[in-house]
Design an enzyme around this catalytic site. Structure first.
Site, PDB file in Angstrom:
ATOM      1  N   GLU A 248       0.853  -1.195   0.000  1.00  0.00           N
ATOM      2  CA  GLU A 248       0.000   0.000   0.000  1.00  0.00           C
ATOM      3  C   GLU A 248       0.884   1.238   0.000  1.00  0.00           C
ATOM      4  O   GLU A 248       2.005   1.205   0.524  1.00  0.00           O
ATOM      5  CB  GLU A 248      -0.869   0.036   1.267  1.00  0.00           C
ATOM      6  CG  GLU A 248      -1.877  -1.077   1.341  1.00  0.00           C
ATOM      7  CD  GLU A 248      -2.731  -1.024   2.612  1.00  0.00           C
ATOM      8  OE1 GLU A 248      -3.642  -1.837   2.739  1.00  0.00           O
ATOM      9  OE2 GLU A 248      -2.462  -0.172   3.482  1.00  0.00           O
ATOM     10  N   LYS A 250       2.502   4.450   1.351  1.00  0.00           N
ATOM     11  CA  LYS A 250       2.728   4.937   2.714  1.00  0.00           C
ATOM     12  C   LYS A 250       2.540   6.450   2.674  1.00  0.00           C
ATOM     13  O   LYS A 250       3.435   7.184   2.267  1.00  0.00           O
ATOM     14  CB  LYS A 250       4.130   4.571   3.216  1.00  0.00           C
ATOM     15  CG  LYS A 250       4.343   4.960   4.678  1.00  0.00           C
ATOM     16  CD  LYS A 250       5.721   4.572   5.163  1.00  0.00           C
ATOM     17  CE  LYS A 250       5.857   4.678   6.666  1.00  0.00           C
ATOM     18  NZ  LYS A 250       5.544   5.969   7.226  1.00  0.00           N
ATOM     19  N   ARG A 255      -1.706   9.993  11.360  1.00  0.00           N
ATOM     20  CA  ARG A 255      -2.499   8.782  11.631  1.00  0.00           C
ATOM     21  C   ARG A 255      -3.826   9.192  12.250  1.00  0.00           C
ATOM     22  O   ARG A 255      -3.847   9.992  13.201  1.00  0.00           O
ATOM     23  CB  ARG A 255      -1.710   7.894  12.594  1.00  0.00           C
ATOM     24  CG  ARG A 255      -2.319   6.523  12.857  1.00  0.00           C
ATOM     25  CD  ARG A 255      -1.991   5.597  11.727  1.00  0.00           C
ATOM     26  NE  ARG A 255      -2.441   4.243  11.955  1.00  0.00           N
ATOM     27  CZ  ARG A 255      -1.632   3.211  12.173  1.00  0.00           C
ATOM     28  NH1 ARG A 255      -0.328   3.394  12.222  1.00  0.00           N
ATOM     29  NH2 ARG A 255      -2.118   2.006  12.332  1.00  0.00           N
ATOM     30  N   ARG A 270      -2.601   9.340  16.503  1.00  0.00           N
ATOM     31  CA  ARG A 270      -1.771   8.180  16.829  1.00  0.00           C
ATOM     32  C   ARG A 270      -1.563   8.047  18.337  1.00  0.00           C
ATOM     33  O   ARG A 270      -1.570   6.972  18.892  1.00  0.00           O
ATOM     34  CB  ARG A 270      -0.412   8.371  16.138  1.00  0.00           C
ATOM     35  CG  ARG A 270       0.581   7.367  16.529  1.00  0.00           C
ATOM     36  CD  ARG A 270       1.982   7.815  16.109  1.00  0.00           C
ATOM     37  NE  ARG A 270       2.934   6.901  16.653  1.00  0.00           N
ATOM     38  CZ  ARG A 270       3.719   6.129  15.946  1.00  0.00           C
ATOM     39  NH1 ARG A 270       3.685   6.182  14.641  1.00  0.00           N
ATOM     40  NH2 ARG A 270       4.565   5.317  16.524  1.00  0.00           N
ATOM     41  N   GLU A 300      -4.784   7.439   7.313  1.00  0.00           N
ATOM     42  CA  GLU A 300      -3.830   8.541   7.393  1.00  0.00           C
ATOM     43  C   GLU A 300      -4.495   9.785   6.797  1.00  0.00           C
ATOM     44  O   GLU A 300      -4.957   9.756   5.648  1.00  0.00           O
ATOM     45  CB  GLU A 300      -2.579   8.148   6.587  1.00  0.00           C
ATOM     46  CG  GLU A 300      -1.420   9.080   6.720  1.00  0.00           C
ATOM     47  CD  GLU A 300      -0.496   8.750   7.899  1.00  0.00           C
ATOM     48  OE1 GLU A 300      -0.813   7.856   8.709  1.00  0.00           O
ATOM     49  OE2 GLU A 300       0.537   9.420   8.007  1.00  0.00           O
ATOM     50  N   PHE A 341      -6.965   2.532   5.460  1.00  0.00           N
ATOM     51  CA  PHE A 341      -6.290   1.271   5.148  1.00  0.00           C
ATOM     52  C   PHE A 341      -6.711   0.123   6.048  1.00  0.00           C
ATOM     53  O   PHE A 341      -6.248  -0.994   5.881  1.00  0.00           O
ATOM     54  CB  PHE A 341      -4.761   1.422   5.128  1.00  0.00           C
ATOM     55  CG  PHE A 341      -4.161   2.134   6.306  1.00  0.00           C
ATOM     56  CD1 PHE A 341      -4.043   1.508   7.527  1.00  0.00           C
ATOM     57  CD2 PHE A 341      -3.686   3.437   6.167  1.00  0.00           C
ATOM     58  CE1 PHE A 341      -3.470   2.156   8.603  1.00  0.00           C
ATOM     59  CE2 PHE A 341      -3.122   4.107   7.242  1.00  0.00           C
ATOM     60  CZ  PHE A 341      -3.015   3.459   8.471  1.00  0.00           C
ATOM     61  N   ARG A 418       4.632  -3.311  17.028  1.00  0.00           N
ATOM     62  CA  ARG A 418       5.409  -3.184  15.799  1.00  0.00           C
ATOM     63  C   ARG A 418       5.825  -4.597  15.427  1.00  0.00           C
ATOM     64  O   ARG A 418       6.584  -5.220  16.156  1.00  0.00           O
ATOM     65  CB  ARG A 418       6.632  -2.300  16.056  1.00  0.00           C
ATOM     66  CG  ARG A 418       7.334  -1.836  14.789  1.00  0.00           C
ATOM     67  CD  ARG A 418       8.567  -1.017  15.121  1.00  0.00           C
ATOM     68  NE  ARG A 418       8.273   0.293  15.683  1.00  0.00           N
ATOM     69  CZ  ARG A 418       7.862   1.345  14.987  1.00  0.00           C
ATOM     70  NH1 ARG A 418       7.677   1.234  13.692  1.00  0.00           N
ATOM     71  NH2 ARG A 418       7.625   2.481  15.583  1.00  0.00           N
ATOM     72  N   LYS A 424       7.507  -1.618   6.447  1.00  0.00           N
ATOM     73  CA  LYS A 424       7.575  -0.388   5.642  1.00  0.00           C
ATOM     74  C   LYS A 424       8.860  -0.338   4.819  1.00  0.00           C
ATOM     75  O   LYS A 424       9.900  -0.862   5.232  1.00  0.00           O
ATOM     76  CB  LYS A 424       7.439   0.852   6.522  1.00  0.00           C
ATOM     77  CG  LYS A 424       8.492   0.997   7.571  1.00  0.00           C
ATOM     78  CD  LYS A 424       8.271   2.257   8.398  1.00  0.00           C
ATOM     79  CE  LYS A 424       9.095   2.216   9.648  1.00  0.00           C
ATOM     80  NZ  LYS A 424       9.209   3.448  10.366  1.00  0.00           N
TER      81      LYS A 424
HETATM   82  P1  ATP Z   1       7.418   6.788  10.387  1.00  0.00           P
HETATM   83  O1  ATP Z   1       8.260   7.717  11.192  1.00  0.00           O
HETATM   84  O2  ATP Z   1       8.151   6.039   9.342  1.00  0.00           O
HETATM   85  O3  ATP Z   1       6.128   7.348   9.921  1.00  0.00           O
HETATM   86  P2  ATP Z   1       6.188   5.604  12.564  1.00  0.00           P
HETATM   87  O4  ATP Z   1       7.039   5.151  13.695  1.00  0.00           O
HETATM   88  O5  ATP Z   1       5.379   6.813  12.710  1.00  0.00           O
HETATM   89  O6  ATP Z   1       7.115   5.648  11.325  1.00  0.00           O
HETATM   90  P3  ATP Z   1       5.612   3.135  11.438  1.00  0.00           P
HETATM   91  O7  ATP Z   1       4.832   1.987  11.920  1.00  0.00           O
HETATM   92  O8  ATP Z   1       7.050   2.923  11.479  1.00  0.00           O
HETATM   93  O9  ATP Z   1       5.209   4.422  12.214  1.00  0.00           O
HETATM   94  O10 ATP Z   1       5.143   3.481   9.990  1.00  0.00           O
HETATM   95  C1  ATP Z   1       3.813   3.362   9.716  1.00  0.00           C
HETATM   96  C2  ATP Z   1       3.158   4.719   9.731  1.00  0.00           C
HETATM   97  O11 ATP Z   1       2.911   5.076   8.393  1.00  0.00           O
HETATM   98  C3  ATP Z   1       1.818   4.591  10.375  1.00  0.00           C
HETATM   99  O12 ATP Z   1       1.884   4.994  11.733  1.00  0.00           O
HETATM  100  C4  ATP Z   1       0.912   5.496   9.567  1.00  0.00           C
HETATM  101  O13 ATP Z   1       0.789   6.745  10.219  1.00  0.00           O
HETATM  102  C5  ATP Z   1       1.642   5.695   8.272  1.00  0.00           C
HETATM  103  N1  ATP Z   1       0.965   5.098   7.093  1.00  0.00           N
HETATM  104  C6  ATP Z   1       0.769   5.731   5.932  1.00  0.00           C
HETATM  105  N2  ATP Z   1       0.167   4.934   5.034  1.00  0.00           N
HETATM  106  C7  ATP Z   1      -0.047   3.753   5.630  1.00  0.00           C
HETATM  107  C8  ATP Z   1      -0.632   2.515   5.206  1.00  0.00           C
HETATM  108  N3  ATP Z   1      -1.110   2.344   3.975  1.00  0.00           N
HETATM  109  N4  ATP Z   1      -0.667   1.513   6.117  1.00  0.00           N
HETATM  110  C9  ATP Z   1      -0.187   1.661   7.370  1.00  0.00           C
HETATM  111  N5  ATP Z   1       0.386   2.805   7.819  1.00  0.00           N
HETATM  112  C10 ATP Z   1       0.461   3.850   6.958  1.00  0.00           C
END
Ligand code: ATP
Length: 588
Positions: A248, A250, A255, A270, A300, A341, A418, A424
């Site tokens: 998907e 990103k 969030r 979040r 998101e 999502f 996690r 990712k």
């Molecule tokens: P990052 O700093 O890379 O955003 P993070 O620690 O906030 O990382 P991660 O779990 O590492 O969170 O990365 C997933 C984040 O990406 C999710 O918290 C969400 O906010 C965002 N996101 C965007 N698109 C998607 C998607 N299609 N599915 C899941 N998460 C997504």
């Protein structure tokens, strides 16, 4: 329950840095509580209730100084001088209470419930006269408590209870006190879907464990979101996912959980902060889009240009934060789309244990896409070339990369975790680390020369989720604009700690310590073994930890993250091993 018992326990907790000892102290304290157990739990968290209720006493340090001045008949100037000397508002209240005349003491019995009620009065007061009623409520507490009690009460009121207990440790203690450890995983899972420690403690203590074990998402109660692991290539991802998975976009936004129940909508971030008021347009659109009795959606929120449809970077959305009056204007200037999502609840049914592909099908059939709600773009593939093309398309469309999602039967929605069900893949940062890190600021070093008057470098730490500690991983001095650089002392003023905070593990002694509160996004060149830093200490080499080389601030303060959401020491260790593997492969 008398608050003096709590204050004595806090004092003992402050004197230990050992997690087991802390947990034991907490277990004993929780067991002595009566009906006020949930209130005790919130006070131990240094709060008034679960985070999602957003309860705050609205008492600034300034108001406390004013109240102390009135209560003790000492001028505000003198009190302020004393405060500067002591550096901690709790110790200041304690000192003022020690100076107080004995005849004014103790008219009411200071129980946990009495204190919680007073704090709630402060939180609920509004309108004209509210400042006075908050000051009065504080003065009442001041006059009825011992010096030790008022020290802790004042710290709770100002959000600075520094006894070093995290929510994870409190949950551990609740399980030890009121349940069987064989249910620990179920209870943690319940907590991730219903993050209210007071509720969990009282249900377990009252013998209602059936309400907790198996507890899934509940409409209108925000849950801790599912997170992704990381890998650096499509090849590795496909291998890990058994050859085929979903990919998907990103999206780089905020969030957002959308909760719908009987014509009501609530949105949460979040960090489980309620954001409904920041997004009236989304709230309204949710009611028009989803013809359901109840649902909980994960997605998101991304701002976009209404003329071109182009996605804006995350920062454009922060305009809406805290601008309650301007929200309507801003929402028409910068419209928002929520890219959905996931769905974890529909019409009374918990979907969190339903496999991902079924959840996605349910989501797809649930609504018609419109300007405010869309589906996250997605493919299912096992073909590297196809995924590469999709990745490039995602970057071109303004996204950060892709999130791969497992199609296996056990691909549940794992709240608060996690894991490898989601992986990712972010844009390549050329010679740099392939992902940004979110690190907690624990200290600072004074600047010299051009940086005189501000900090020259910040001391940053990772979170050790096993020991519940913060371990230093680098000193960071670059990536700041001048504006940000010179506003650092002001930004961090309220987090300054006279001593090293209990949960910080450091071999370095910065000029100033900070309570672990602020999380910043950092990009670095590589991870190296370090004799100085304590991150993953002893894991690679004896007497050494790991550090991030050439760290640079990306400009993004991760206000949506709590310090416990920082990159963990374990993740840094994994990144180090991954980096080593790649270097070896490149050489051979
Ligand atoms: P990052 O700093 O890379 O955003 P993070 O620690 O906030 O990382 P991660 O779990 O590492 O969170 O990365 C997933 C984040 O990406 C999710 O918290 C969400 O906010 C965002 N996101 C965007 N698109 C998607 C998607 N299609 N599915 C899941 N998460 C997504």
């Amino acid at each position: 329950m008398l608050f003096s018992v709590v204050a004595d326990a806090f004092e003992k907790m402050e004197n230990t840095t050992k997690r087991l000892e802390l947990t034991d102290l907490l277990v004993n304290l929780l067991k002595t509580a009566d009906d006020d157990l949930p209130l005790l739990v919130y006070l131990v968290q240094g709060k008034l209730g679960p985070d999602y209720l957003g309860l705050e006493t609205q008492m600034s340090d300034k108001l406390i100084l004013k109240a102390l001045s009135t209560a003790s008949n000492i001028s505000e100037e003198e009190i302020e001088k004393e405060y500067t000397k002591l550096g901690d508002i709790g110790s200041l209240a304690r000192e003022m209470a020690e100076r107080r005349s004995m005849s004014t003491l103790m008219k009411v019995e200071l129980t946990v419930k009495y204190i919680h009620d007073s704090l709630m009065k402060m939180a609920r007061s509004s309108g004209s006269g509210s400042t006075k009623s908050r000051i009065d409520a504080y003065m009442d507490l001041f006059l009825n408590s011992t010096p030790k009690e008022i020290m802790y009460i004042t710290r709770i009121i100002t959000g600075k209870l520094r006894v070093g207990i995290s929510d994870a440790t409190i949950l551990d203690a609740i399980i030890k006190a009121f349940s069987d450890e064989k249910y620990a995983e179920d209870i943690e899972n319940a907590y991730n879907f219903h993050p209210d420690l007071g509720y969990i403690a009282s249900e377990l203590r009252n013998g209602n464990s059936q309400n907790i074990i198996g507890l899934g998402p509940t409409p209108m109660i925000p849950f801790k979101v599912m997170l992704a692991e990381r890998l650096r290539s499509v090849e590795e991802i496909l291998e890990k996912m058994g050859g085929r998975c979903a990919f998907e976009y990103k999206y780089d936004g905020m969030r957002t959980q959308t909760h719908i129940e009987k014509g009501n909508v609530r949105l949460f971030s979040r960090g489980n902060e309620e954001t409904t008021n920041q997004f009236p347009d989304i709230r309204k659109a949710a009611l028009e889009t989803f013809k359901v009795d109840s649902a909980i959606l994960d997605g998101e929120a991304v701002p976009y240009d209404p003329d071109t449809g182009e996605l804006y970077p995350f920062q454009a959305i922060s305009h809406r934060r805290g601008r309650k009056h301007d929200v309507d204007k801003v929402s028409s200037e910068i419209p928002i789309t929520v890219f959905l999502f996931d769905i974890v609840y529909l019409n009374g049914k918990d979907l969190s244990k339903t496999p991902y592909s079924q959840r996605r099908s349910i989501l797809e059939s649930l609504f018609k896409e419109n300007d405010n709600f869309r589906l996250a773009k997605r493919i299912e593939s096992g073909d590297q070339a196809e995924v590469h093309r999709f990745f490039n398309q995602a970057i071109e469309d303004g996204c950060e990369g892709l999130v791969a999602k497992s199609l296996s039967q056990d691909s549940v929605y794992k709240a608060g975790a996690r894991g490898w069900l989601w992986i990712k893949l972010k844009r390549d940062y050329q010679a740099q680390l392939w992902d940004t890190l979110d690190l907690t600021v624990v200290g600072a070093f004074y600047g010299h020369g051009r940086r005189k008057g501000t900090y020259g470098a910040l001391l940053l730490a990772t979170y050790n989720d096993k020991n519940d500690t913060f371990e230093t991983v680098c000193k960071l001095g670059s990536g700041f604009s001048d504006d940000v650089l010179f506003s650092l002392p002001k930004k961090f003023e309220k987090y300054v700690s006279k001593e090293k905070p209990a949960r910080v593990v450091s071999n370095l002694e910065p000029d100033v310590w900070f309570c672990p509160e602020v999380v910043m996004e950092v990009i670095g060149a590589e991870i190296t073994v370090s004799p100085v830093h304590t991150c993953a200490y002893g894991e690679i080499e004896k007497d050494s930890g790991l550090s991030v080389r050439f760290p640079r601030f990306t400009g993004k303060w991760r206000e949506d993250k709590k310090p416990e959401d920082s990159t963990t020491s374990r993740e840094i260790l994994e990144m180090y091993k991954e980096q080593k593997k790649t270097l070896t492969e490149e050489k051979s």
